[in-house]
Design a protein around this motif. Structure first.
Motif, PDB file in Angstrom:
ATOM      1  N   LEU A  18       0.542  -1.131  -0.478  1.00 50.04           N
ATOM      2  CA  LEU A  18      -0.093   0.093   0.576  1.00 50.04           C
ATOM      3  C   LEU A  18       0.500   1.325   0.156  1.00 50.04           C
ATOM      4  N   PRO A  19       0.525   2.016  -0.881  1.00 50.97           N
ATOM      5  CA  PRO A  19       0.763   3.379  -0.657  1.00 50.97           C
ATOM      6  C   PRO A  19       1.075   4.164   0.945  1.00 50.97           C
ATOM      7  N   GLN A  20       1.936   4.879   1.174  1.00 53.26           N
ATOM      8  CA  GLN A  20       1.953   5.998   2.428  1.00 53.26           C
ATOM      9  C   GLN A  20       0.565   6.006   2.528  1.00 53.26           C
ATOM     10  N   HIS A  21       0.065   6.039   3.960  1.00 53.01           N
ATOM     11  CA  HIS A  21      -0.837   5.979   4.813  1.00 53.01           C
ATOM     12  C   HIS A  21      -2.423   5.493   4.101  1.00 53.01           C
ATOM     13  N   GLY A  22      -2.026   4.148   3.357  1.00 49.26           N
ATOM     14  CA  GLY A  22      -3.010   3.339   3.300  1.00 49.26           C
ATOM     15  C   GLY A  22      -4.064   4.142   1.587  1.00 49.26           C
ATOM     16  N   PHE A  23      -5.373   3.439   1.822  1.00 49.59           N
ATOM     17  CA  PHE A  23      -5.797   4.275   0.484  1.00 49.59           C
ATOM     18  C   PHE A  23      -7.562   5.161   1.709  1.00 49.59           C
ATOM     19  N   ALA A  24      -7.627   5.531   2.587  1.00 44.35           N
ATOM     20  CA  ALA A  24      -9.073   5.813   2.956  1.00 44.35           C
ATOM     21  C   ALA A  24      -9.082   7.531   2.359  1.00 44.35           C
ATOM     22  N   ARG A  25      -7.890   8.024   1.925  1.00 45.25           N
ATOM     23  CA  ARG A  25      -8.283   9.031   2.136  1.00 45.25           C
ATOM     24  C   ARG A  25      -7.741   9.691   0.017  1.00 45.25           C
ATOM     25  N   THR A  26      -7.442   8.458  -0.062  1.00 40.39           N
ATOM     26  CA  THR A  26      -7.158   8.802  -1.400  1.00 40.39           C
ATOM     27  C   THR A  26      -8.536   8.250  -2.600  1.00 40.39           C
ATOM     28  N   SER A  27      -9.627   7.293  -2.038  1.00 39.43           N
ATOM     29  CA  SER A  27     -10.512   6.783  -2.652  1.00 39.43           C
ATOM     30  C   SER A  27     -11.977   7.954  -2.167  1.00 39.43           C
ATOM     31  N   ARG A  28     -12.958   7.506  -3.165  1.00 36.20           N
ATOM     32  CA  ARG A  28     -14.172   8.087  -2.549  1.00 36.20           C
ATOM     33  C   ARG A  28     -15.354   7.118  -2.479  1.00 36.20           C
ATOM     34  N   TRP A  29     -15.816   8.266  -0.993  1.00 39.27           N
ATOM     35  CA  TRP A  29     -16.450   7.901  -0.305  1.00 39.27           C
ATOM     36  C   TRP A  29     -18.106   8.161  -0.343  1.00 39.27           C
ATOM     37  N   GLU A  30     -19.218   6.931  -0.079  1.00 38.40           N
ATOM     38  CA  GLU A  30     -20.367   7.690  -0.143  1.00 38.40           C
ATOM     39  C   GLU A  30     -20.792   8.093   1.347  1.00 38.40           C
ATOM     40  N   PHE A  31     -21.098   9.545   0.454  1.00 39.57           N
ATOM     41  CA  PHE A  31     -22.315  10.336   1.497  1.00 39.57           C
ATOM     42  C   PHE A  31     -23.699   9.094   1.629  1.00 39.57           C
ATOM     43  N   LEU A  32     -24.408   8.357   3.066  1.00 42.73           N
ATOM     44  CA  LEU A  32     -24.991   7.496   3.512  1.00 42.73           C
ATOM     45  C   LEU A  32     -25.791   8.699   4.310  1.00 42.73           C
TER      46      LEU A  32
END
Length: 323
Positions: free
Chosen positions: A100-114
Motif C-alpha cells: 500500500l502507498p503512504q497512509h493507505g487508501f482511505a484518504r485517496t478513495s471516493r466515499w459515499e455520503f450516507l
C-alpha cells in the motif's frame, strides 16, 4: 394615507418551526457542507471523506489547508483532516499492507455520503438544531482496482463527523465483512490552524513515552518531560499519553487554551510540524512559511496493529472542543 391601528405583523418564513441545520451537496456532488443555525460550519470532500473546513459561529477557520492542496481527487489533500487507513505511514515488514502507498487508501478513495441526522438541545427551547451529524461509507466497491489488489480484504468503514456548538466529533467504525482475519491502523490526521507556532504549547503529553521518527537510522523511544511540549523545530513523534485516551490533550497559544482533544479507543497521539526544511521539501505545502500557522495533533491507533476476525467491528473517535 390612513394609518390603520391594527397592522398585520410580519410573517416568519416558517411559522412554528425552529431553525434547522442546513446540509448541501455541491461541486458536482463532490462536497458536503453543513451549517448550524448559530453559524458553525464544516465542509467535507467525498474524496477521502476529508474535512477541509471547520468554522466557528463567527466564521473563524479552525483547520489549516495548504493553498496548493489538491481538492479535485488527483492526490491526497494537504491539510484539513485526512483519514489514515489501513496503515500509518508505510509498513514494508507487514505483509498485508506492504504494497500500500503512504497512509493507505482511505484518504485517496471516493466515499459515499450516507446521510445526515440532527439533534436539538433539550435545555434551550426554540434554539434550533444543536448539532448535525454527517455519515460517510467506504467498502471494497469504492476502491480502485490497484487498491483492491494491494489489500484484498472484505471490509466496511463508516466515518461520522458531528458538528456541534463549539465542538467537533469524528468517529470511525471498522468492520471485517469477510471470514479471514486482518489487521489495520487508523489515524485522524488533523491540521489545526494557529496564529504563531512559537507561542504554541501542547499539554497532556507530559511524562509520556514517545517514538521520535526523525532520529536516524532507527526511530528512538524516549519519555517526555513533565512540562508541556513546545514546537521549536521539525517534529514527528508518536506519543502514548500517560493519562490515557480520556485525559485531554490541549493545544495552547500564548498560554490560553485553543483546542482540547479527548479520544475514545485511540491510544496514540501523533504530533507533526514540518518546520522550514520540511515545508520547502514538500511540493504542495504552501505558503512555505505556513508551518508557522499550523500544528498537527493526530488521534490514532498506530502503535502495533488492531486485529479483527471475521464479522468483528471496532470503533474509535475524538471530540475536539474549540475555545
Amino acid at each position: 394615507m390612513v394609518d390603520r391601528p391594527k397592522k398585520p405583523s410580519a410573517l416568519s418564513a416558517t411559522p412554528g418551526l425552529t431553525p434547522q441545520a442546513q446540509v448541501t451537496i455541491s461541486h458536482s456532488n463532490d462536497r458536503v457542507s453543513a451549517v448550524l443555525p448559530t453559524g458553525e460550519s464544516i465542509e467535507v470532500l467525498l474524496f477521502g471523506a476529508t474535512m477541509i473546513s471547520w468554522k466557528d459561529a463567527a466564521g473563524n477557520e479552525k483547520l489549516w489547508v495548504s493553498e496548493k492542496a489538491k481538492t479535485d481527487g488527483s492526490k491526497a489533500v494537504r491539510g484539513g483532516v485526512p483519514l489514515v487507513f489501513p496503515v500509518f505511514g508505510t509498513a514494508p515488514d507487514h505483509a498485508a499492507t506492504s504494497k500500500l502507498p503512504q497512509h493507505g487508501f482511505a484518504r485517496t478513495s471516493r466515499w459515499e455520503f450516507l446521510g445526515k441526522s440532527t439533534s436539538e438541545s433539550s435545555s434551550t427551547s426554540g434554539s434550533g438544531d444543536d448539532s448535525v451529524k454527517l455519515d460517510f461509507g467506504l467498502s471494497p466497491s469504492n476502491l480502485s482496482e490497484e487498491s483492491r489488489k494491494a489489500w484484498p480484504f472484505q471490509f466496511g468503514l463508516i466515518y461520522s463527523v458531528t458538528l456541534g456548538r463549539g465542538n467537533l466529533n469524528t468517529t470511525i467504525v471498522v468492520r471485517n465483512e469477510g471470514e479471514e482475519a486482518w489487521e489495520f491502523q487508523t489515524l485522524m490526521h488533523t491540521y489545526f490552524r494557529v496564529t504563531d507556532i512559537s507561542k504554541v504549547s501542547i499539554a497532556g503529553l507530559e511524562s509520556s513515552q514517545y517514538l521520535d521518527k526523525l532520529t536516524a537510522p532507527i526511530p528512538s523511544t524516549a519519555t517526555s518531560p513533565s512540562s508541556p511540549l513546545s514546537i521549536t523545530g521539525q517534529t514527528d513523534r508518536i506519543y502514548s499519553p500517560a493519562g490515557g485516551p480520556e485525559a485531554p490533550v490541549t493545544i495552547k497559544e500564548g498560554g490560553k487554551d485553543n483546542f482540547s482533544i479527548v479520544r475514545d479507543n485511540l491510544n496514540e497521539v501523533v504530533v507533526w510540524n514540518p518546520w522550514e526544511a520540511g515545508a520547502k521539501a514538500t511540493a504542495d505545502f504552501w505558503p512555505q512559511d505556513g508551518y508557522k500557522e499550523m500544528i498537527c495533533v493526530e488521534a490514532g491507533a498506530v502503535k502495533g496493529w488492531v486485529k479483527l476476525d471475521g464479522g468483528e467491528s471496532w470503533e474509535g473517535g475524538q471530540i475536539i472542543t474549540s475555545s
